[in-house]
Design an enzyme around this catalytic site. Structure first.
Site, mmCIF file in Angstrom:
data_model
loop_
_atom_site.group_PDB
_atom_site.id
_atom_site.type_symbol
_atom_site.label_atom_id
_atom_site.label_comp_id
_atom_site.label_asym_id
_atom_site.label_seq_id
_atom_site.Cartn_x
_atom_site.Cartn_y
_atom_site.Cartn_z
ATOM 1 C CG HIS A 66 -62.732 61.799 14.243
ATOM 2 N ND1 HIS A 66 -63.090 61.051 15.340
ATOM 3 C CD2 HIS A 66 -61.875 62.748 14.700
ATOM 4 C CE1 HIS A 66 -62.494 61.529 16.413
ATOM 5 N NE2 HIS A 66 -61.745 62.554 16.050
ATOM 6 C CB SER A 67 -60.529 58.721 15.260
ATOM 7 O OG SER A 67 -59.772 58.083 16.253
#
Length: 222
Positions: A66-67
């Site tokens: 994620h991210s």
């Protein structure tokens, strides 16, 4: 059973995946969710990858990044048996170039203005202001869950974006990019240009909090 290695993004910790982990477990799957060394001012992508590798089981995994965790995923995939990489609202590395240099050259992966929601600490790390975190990271989450998350955010050091990416070229693991359609962090225009065949998931930057069941379904499907 599939084992998912869940890699968090900036300011977060492995705690942010707990609702998704429960959903995956209810579907018969396992998971690990290590903490990245984001509070260490010396830690770059290699140190982040080492933290993930230390938590992996012996068997093959699906890696979900994620991210900011997207900057680390190829290093993990190069060193461990990874069946697939899922980039969830993630930044993507470019071998040999830093994220900061790319941004200065006009290749921004994040939306402009998010820095105004952060404060710089005496040690050079940054922290998200609670009001800005609620607005930018968790606008779709139930208020109590969002407040729970805000209270657990950690300071973030930035060696990982300042250093030239140590990611090697030509990682062979199959990958899918998931764009969150109402993301206030990742620039959707950049994502669609970088990954034309991406998958879209409704909602904000943090589906692990706002829609964990829907995210678990998508991960199993992928």
């Amino acid at each position: 059973m599939t084992t998912y290695a869940l890699v968090h993004g900036g300011w977060h910790g492995g705690w942010c995946w707990q609702f998704v982990r429960a959903e995956l477990e209810s579907r018969g799957h396992g998971s690990v969710a290590p903490d990245l060394p984001i509070t260490d001012p010396r830690a770059g992508a290699a140190a982040y990858a080492d933290a993930v590798l230390a938590a992996l089981p012996a068997e093959e995994v699906v890696l979900v990044a994620h991210s900011l965790g997207g900057l680390v995923a190829p290093l993990v995939a190069a060193a461990a048996p990874v069946r697939k990489v899922v980039y969830l609202a993630a930044m993507l590395p470019e071998p040999g170039r830093s994220v900061d240099d790319r941004a200065r050259a006009g290749q921004r992966m994040t939306r402009r203005g998010i820095g105004r929601g952060q404060t710089t600490n005496d040690d050079g790390s940054t922290s998200f202001r609670p009001d800005a975190a609620l607005e930018l990271l968790y606008p779709d989450s139930p208020p109590k869950r969002a407040a729970w998350a805000v209270a657990r955010l950690r300071p973030q050091h930035w060696t990982v974006t300042a250093e030239p990416s140590p990611v090697p070229a030509g990682i062979a693991a199959p990958a899918t990019y998931v764009l969150c359609t109402e993301d206030r962090i990742i620039d959707a225009e950049w994502a669609r240009a970088a990954v034309p065949d991406l998958v879209e998931l409704p909602g904000d930057h943090s589906p692990f909090l706002s829609r964990p069941a829907e995210l678990a379904d998508l991960l199993v499907e992928l």
